[in-house]
Scaffold this active site. Structure first.
Site, PDB file in Angstrom:
ATOM      1  N   SER A 109       1.030  -1.268  -0.021  1.00  0.00           N
ATOM      2  CA  SER A 109       0.021  -0.095   0.053  1.00  0.00           C
ATOM      3  C   SER A 109       0.930   1.241  -0.072  1.00  0.00           C
ATOM      4  CB  SER A 109      -0.881  -0.160   1.193  1.00  0.00           C
ATOM      5  OG  SER A 109      -1.283   1.246   1.438  1.00  0.00           O
ATOM      6  N   SER A 110       0.486   2.322  -0.458  1.00  0.00           N
ATOM      7  CA  SER A 110       1.309   3.448  -0.628  1.00  0.00           C
ATOM      8  C   SER A 110       1.341   4.190   1.016  1.00  0.00           C
ATOM      9  CB  SER A 110       0.369   4.822  -1.233  1.00  0.00           C
ATOM     10  OG  SER A 110      -0.748   4.842  -0.865  1.00  0.00           O
ATOM     11  N   CYS A 111       0.896   3.542   1.818  1.00  0.00           N
ATOM     12  CA  CYS A 111       1.057   4.098   3.308  1.00  0.00           C
ATOM     13  C   CYS A 111       2.120   3.622   3.751  1.00  0.00           C
ATOM     14  CB  CYS A 111      -0.093   3.805   4.176  1.00  0.00           C
ATOM     15  SG  CYS A 111      -0.344   1.857   4.561  1.00  0.00           S
ATOM     16  N   TYR A 138      -0.626  -0.922  10.215  1.00  0.00           N
ATOM     17  CA  TYR A 138      -1.039  -1.713   8.791  1.00  0.00           C
ATOM     18  C   TYR A 138       0.364  -1.571   8.131  1.00  0.00           C
ATOM     19  CZ  TYR A 138      -3.318  -1.760   4.080  1.00  0.00           C
ATOM     20  OH  TYR A 138      -3.873  -1.893   2.960  1.00  0.00           O
ATOM     21  N   LYS A 142       2.870  -4.210   6.048  1.00  0.00           N
ATOM     22  CA  LYS A 142       3.079  -4.109   4.521  1.00  0.00           C
ATOM     23  C   LYS A 142       4.646  -3.854   4.158  1.00  0.00           C
ATOM     24  CE  LYS A 142      -1.317  -4.399   2.879  1.00  0.00           C
ATOM     25  NZ  LYS A 142      -1.472  -5.787   2.277  1.00  0.00           N
ATOM     26  N   HIS A 181     -12.983   2.968   3.396  1.00  0.00           N
ATOM     27  CA  HIS A 181     -12.420   4.103   2.910  1.00  0.00           C
ATOM     28  C   HIS A 181     -13.084   5.150   2.425  1.00  0.00           C
ATOM     29  CE1 HIS A 181      -9.175   0.605   2.032  1.00  0.00           C
ATOM     30  NE2 HIS A 181      -8.598   1.855   2.680  1.00  0.00           N
TER      31      HIS A 181
HETATM   32  N1  LIG Z   1      -8.734  -0.876  -1.032  1.00  0.00           N
HETATM   33  C1  LIG Z   1      -7.646  -0.315  -1.035  1.00  0.00           C
HETATM   34  O1  LIG Z   1      -8.047   1.168  -1.198  1.00  0.00           O
HETATM   35  C2  LIG Z   1      -6.126  -0.807  -1.101  1.00  0.00           C
HETATM   36  C3  LIG Z   1      -5.934  -2.040  -0.923  1.00  0.00           C
HETATM   37  N2  LIG Z   1      -4.746  -2.288  -0.916  1.00  0.00           N
HETATM   38  C4  LIG Z   1      -4.144  -3.837  -0.822  1.00  0.00           C
HETATM   39  O2  LIG Z   1      -4.925  -4.308  -1.703  1.00  0.00           O
HETATM   40  C5  LIG Z   1      -5.035  -5.775  -1.204  1.00  0.00           C
HETATM   41  C6  LIG Z   1      -6.755  -6.233  -1.514  1.00  0.00           C
HETATM   42  O3  LIG Z   1      -7.296  -5.374  -0.927  1.00  0.00           O
HETATM   43  P1  LIG Z   1      -9.032  -5.256  -1.036  1.00  0.00           P
HETATM   44  O4  LIG Z   1      -9.267  -6.463  -2.237  1.00  0.00           O
HETATM   45  O5  LIG Z   1      -9.537  -3.724  -1.226  1.00  0.00           O
HETATM   46  O6  LIG Z   1      -9.546  -5.993   0.382  1.00  0.00           O
HETATM   47  P2  LIG Z   1     -11.062  -6.563   0.844  1.00  0.00           P
HETATM   48  O7  LIG Z   1     -11.176  -6.430   2.249  1.00  0.00           O
HETATM   49  O8  LIG Z   1     -11.989  -6.228  -0.240  1.00  0.00           O
HETATM   50  O9  LIG Z   1     -10.132  -8.076   0.196  1.00  0.00           O
HETATM   51  C7  LIG Z   1      -9.557  -8.656   1.184  1.00  0.00           C
HETATM   52  C8  LIG Z   1      -9.923 -10.033   1.204  1.00  0.00           C
HETATM   53  O10 LIG Z   1      -8.782 -10.952   1.973  1.00  0.00           O
HETATM   54  C9  LIG Z   1      -9.636 -11.814   2.697  1.00  0.00           C
HETATM   55  N3  LIG Z   1      -8.973 -12.302   4.112  1.00  0.00           N
HETATM   56  C10 LIG Z   1      -8.749 -11.434   5.019  1.00  0.00           C
HETATM   57  N4  LIG Z   1      -7.959 -11.863   5.837  1.00  0.00           N
HETATM   58  C11 LIG Z   1      -7.925 -13.319   5.656  1.00  0.00           C
HETATM   59  C12 LIG Z   1      -7.527 -14.491   6.301  1.00  0.00           C
HETATM   60  N5  LIG Z   1      -6.873 -14.409   7.422  1.00  0.00           N
HETATM   61  N6  LIG Z   1      -7.550 -15.495   5.453  1.00  0.00           N
HETATM   62  C13 LIG Z   1      -8.105 -15.734   4.320  1.00  0.00           C
HETATM   63  N7  LIG Z   1      -8.564 -14.665   3.495  1.00  0.00           N
HETATM   64  C14 LIG Z   1      -8.607 -13.423   4.157  1.00  0.00           C
HETATM   65  C15 LIG Z   1     -10.931 -11.240   2.831  1.00  0.00           C
HETATM   66  O11 LIG Z   1     -11.836 -12.079   3.204  1.00  0.00           O
HETATM   67  P3  LIG Z   1     -13.079 -11.807   4.295  1.00  0.00           P
HETATM   68  O12 LIG Z   1     -13.570 -10.578   3.942  1.00  0.00           O
HETATM   69  O13 LIG Z   1     -13.922 -13.268   4.304  1.00  0.00           O
HETATM   70  O14 LIG Z   1     -12.316 -11.524   5.744  1.00  0.00           O
HETATM   71  C16 LIG Z   1     -11.292 -10.662   1.626  1.00  0.00           C
HETATM   72  O15 LIG Z   1     -11.960 -11.398   0.672  1.00  0.00           O
HETATM   73  C17 LIG Z   1      -4.847  -5.842   0.177  1.00  0.00           C
HETATM   74  O16 LIG Z   1      -3.504  -6.245   0.465  1.00  0.00           O
HETATM   75  C18 LIG Z   1      -4.591  -4.378   0.605  1.00  0.00           C
HETATM   76  O17 LIG Z   1      -3.760  -3.999   1.490  1.00  0.00           O
HETATM   77  C19 LIG Z   1      -3.792  -1.331  -1.017  1.00  0.00           C
HETATM   78  C20 LIG Z   1      -3.882  -0.172  -1.234  1.00  0.00           C
HETATM   79  C21 LIG Z   1      -5.394   0.434  -1.138  1.00  0.00           C
HETATM   80  C1  LIG Z   2      -5.494   2.955   1.267  1.00  0.00           C
HETATM   81  C2  LIG Z   2      -5.116   3.716   2.658  1.00  0.00           C
HETATM   82  O1  LIG Z   2      -6.287   4.051   3.480  1.00  0.00           O
HETATM   83  C3  LIG Z   2      -6.013   4.365   4.759  1.00  0.00           C
HETATM   84  O2  LIG Z   2      -5.590   5.743   4.646  1.00  0.00           O
HETATM   85  P1  LIG Z   2      -6.156   7.027   4.100  1.00  0.00           P
HETATM   86  O3  LIG Z   2      -6.058   7.326   2.776  1.00  0.00           O
HETATM   87  O4  LIG Z   2      -6.002   7.869   5.084  1.00  0.00           O
HETATM   88  O5  LIG Z   2      -7.898   6.482   3.923  1.00  0.00           O
HETATM   89  P2  LIG Z   2      -9.191   6.981   3.901  1.00  0.00           P
HETATM   90  O6  LIG Z   2      -9.695   6.452   2.708  1.00  0.00           O
HETATM   91  O7  LIG Z   2      -9.992   6.309   4.876  1.00  0.00           O
HETATM   92  O8  LIG Z   2      -9.375   8.447   4.133  1.00  0.00           O
HETATM   93  C4  LIG Z   2      -8.693   9.413   3.249  1.00  0.00           C
HETATM   94  C5  LIG Z   2      -9.054  10.890   3.763  1.00  0.00           C
HETATM   95  O9  LIG Z   2     -10.499  10.926   3.579  1.00  0.00           O
HETATM   96  C6  LIG Z   2     -11.237  11.439   4.680  1.00  0.00           C
HETATM   97  N1  LIG Z   2     -12.638  11.070   4.965  1.00  0.00           N
HETATM   98  C7  LIG Z   2     -13.581  12.304   4.760  1.00  0.00           C
HETATM   99  N2  LIG Z   2     -14.619  11.433   4.987  1.00  0.00           N
HETATM  100  C8  LIG Z   2     -14.681  10.224   5.307  1.00  0.00           C
HETATM  101  C9  LIG Z   2     -15.402   9.118   5.387  1.00  0.00           C
HETATM  102  O10 LIG Z   2     -16.418   9.128   5.535  1.00  0.00           O
HETATM  103  N3  LIG Z   2     -14.795   7.777   5.588  1.00  0.00           N
HETATM  104  C10 LIG Z   2     -13.279   7.791   5.613  1.00  0.00           C
HETATM  105  N4  LIG Z   2     -12.816   6.369   5.712  1.00  0.00           N
HETATM  106  N5  LIG Z   2     -12.539   8.860   5.290  1.00  0.00           N
HETATM  107  C11 LIG Z   2     -13.122   9.997   5.163  1.00  0.00           C
HETATM  108  C12 LIG Z   2     -10.152  10.890   5.797  1.00  0.00           C
HETATM  109  O11 LIG Z   2     -10.374  11.876   7.081  1.00  0.00           O
HETATM  110  C13 LIG Z   2      -8.789  11.314   5.232  1.00  0.00           C
HETATM  111  O12 LIG Z   2      -8.446  12.318   5.365  1.00  0.00           O
HETATM  112  C14 LIG Z   2      -5.146   3.714   5.539  1.00  0.00           C
HETATM  113  O13 LIG Z   2      -5.454   3.736   6.723  1.00  0.00           O
HETATM  114  C15 LIG Z   2      -4.793   2.336   4.657  1.00  0.00           C
HETATM  115  O14 LIG Z   2      -5.692   1.396   4.725  1.00  0.00           O
HETATM  116  C16 LIG Z   2      -4.158   2.846   3.318  1.00  0.00           C
HETATM  117  O15 LIG Z   2      -3.394   2.119   2.701  1.00  0.00           O
END
Ligand SMILES: NC(=O)C1=CN([C@@H]2O[C@H](COP(=O)(O)OP(=O)(O)OC[C@H]3O[C@@H](n4cnc5c(N)ncnc54)[C@H](OP(=O)(O)O)[C@@H]3O)[C@@H](O)[C@H]2O)C=CC1
Ligand SMILES: C[C@H]1O[C@H](OP(=O)(O)OP(=O)(O)OC[C@H]2O[C@@H](n3cnc4c(=O)[nH]c(N)nc43)[C@H](O)[C@@H]2O)[C@@H](O)[C@@H](O)C1=O
Length: 322
Positions: A109-111, A138, A142, A181
């Site tokens: 992740s970009s974090c 987190y 990563k 998010h």
């Molecule tokens: N979404 C985003 O904005 C971003 C995502 N990423 C990365 O991309 C990847 C995918 O994320 P995303 O698709 O959004 O996440 P989701 O939560 O949509 O999907 C994650 C999946 O992993 C499964 N999972 C979690 N824990 C376990 C476990 N212990 N055993 C088996 N399966 C498990 C979940 O199943 P269940 O729901 O049943 O727990 C779910 O199906 C991750 O590595 C995430 O960190 C990176 C940057 C941004």
């Molecule tokens: C993908 C990235 O996502 C996470 O980081 P983040 O970018 O800070 O994620 P975010 O999407 O939750 O928030 C983005 C911004 O948006 C604002 N914001 C406004 N209103 C809402 C709101 O209603 N919900 C949320 N969640 N945020 C809100 C919020 O306050 C912040 O300023 C990591 O923890 C980590 O998981 C990671 O890697």
């Protein structure tokens, strides 16, 4: 055996990114995809992961399973975020090595980059400063995933690669009101406000932080693209110390600008207010995507189109009251 018959394990295939990777692989003609739901295979359990790899013997692995959430979830449940993510990646990467998996792609992740890194953030900004506190647990997990891949490559000669996505969105997203998010949270909140004819919608924080958003099918294409590169090509664009690639759009906007865009797409015309008692998180995290562009991938879906598609998916899933 044709390359399209390779045994490919997509960990997390029911998640937003995992399901998009499966769509992309199927589109490209791959036909031998192995998957298990979380309830069938808990990837934090070493014995289960060991038995699975011994039985299925995948040839390639995408690690898209993770504990994932937005700023509130990361800030509230840091122990779950660090524990689950460390266990999943350590188990999967270790068993991939033990079972001779040819290639593995780890999703970070970009974090991972320092809170105040110079913008846009290039791959070599890793470990040059302090992390953002709201998602430090987190991010540490990563970073450990990247280092696991690098270490197994260095010591055992594996071919384990890593991609660092920016904030993602699209079909299959999590629309939980608190734990999601920002983009799915806004889609839901503006939609519900439109239905209720509410006079105002409240957005967390000041609205000033900037974020970059990539549509999930573009991300999935990037994953398959990076996996399919030859080892020499991948190595030529990474280094032992920074063996990962950024994936994003190279463009960002403020949370206030995003709120205007989402409200327009949803068709909500009321007021937008800000709750400054909620955290802003990192002020900006724009990725430098020069490396992956040089490798032949670029984003295709504009933010406006992507939000419109995500909103359509949200409504079709009947995730909200009609
Ligand atoms: N979404 C985003 O904005 C971003 C995502 N990423 C990365 O991309 C990847 C995918 O994320 P995303 O698709 O959004 O996440 P989701 O939560 O949509 O999907 C994650 C999946 O992993 C499964 N999972 C979690 N824990 C376990 C476990 N212990 N055993 C088996 N399966 C498990 C979940 O199943 P269940 O729901 O049943 O727990 C779910 O199906 C991750 O590595 C995430 O960190 C990176 C940057 C941004
Ligand atoms: C993908 C990235 O996502 C996470 O980081 P983040 O970018 O800070 O994620 P975010 O999407 O939750 O928030 C983005 C911004 O948006 C604002 N914001 C406004 N209103 C809402 C709101 O209603 N919900 C949320 N969640 N945020 C809100 C919020 O306050 C912040 O300023 C990591 O923890 C980590 O998981 C990671 O890697």
């Amino acid at each position: 055996m044709s390359q399209f018959q390779k045994r490919i394990f997509v960990a997390g295939h029911r998640g937003m990114v995992g399901s998009a990777i499966v769509r992309c692989l199927v589109d490209q003609g791959y036909s031998n995809i192995i998957s298990r739901s979380h309830s069938e295979l808990d990837l934090t359990d070493q014995a289960q992961v060991r038995a699975f790899f011994a039985e299925e013997k995948p040839q390639e692995v995408y690690v898209a399973a993770a504990k994932v959430g937005g700023i509130h979830a990361n800030n509230t449940y840091p122990a779950e975020f660090i524990y689950s993510n460390l266990m999943v990646e350590a188990n999967v990467i270790h068993e991939a090595w033990r079972n001779g998996v040819g290639k593995l792609l780890f999703l970070g992740s970009s974090c991972i980059y320092p809170r105040l890194a110079a913008q846009p953030m290039a791959e070599d900004a890793l470990l040059t400063g302090k992390l953002e506190p709201t998602n430090e647990a987190y991010a540490i997990a990563k970073i450990a995933g990247i280092k696991l891949c690098e270490s197994y490559n260095r010591q055992y000669g594996c071919d384990f690669r890593s991609v660092m996505p920016t904030n993602l969105y699209g079909p299959g997203d999590n629309y939980h009101p608190e734990n999601s998010h920002v983009l799915p949270a806004m889609i839901r909140r503006f939609h519900e406000a439109k239905l209720a004819d509410a006079p105002a919608v409240v957005i967390w924080g000041t609205g000033s932080p900037k974020r970059e958003f990539l549509y999930v099918d573009d991300m999935a294409r990037a994953c398959v693209h990076v996996m399919d590169l030859s080892r020499e090509t991948y190595a030529a664009h990474t280094e032992v110390t920074t063996s990962h690639l950024n994936v994003g759009t190279g463009e960002d906007l403020s949370i206030a600008e995003l709120a205007s865009l989402v409200s327009e797409v949803v068709g909500y015309q009321g007021e937008i207010r800000y709750d400054t008692s909620k955290p802003d998180g990192t002020p900006r995290k724009l990725l430098d995507i020069s490396r992956i562009r040089e490798l032949g991938w670029k984003p295709e879906v504009s933010l406006r189109d992507g939000v419109a598609r995500a909103y359509e998916d949200f409504r079709s899933e009947e995730l909200v009251p009609s």
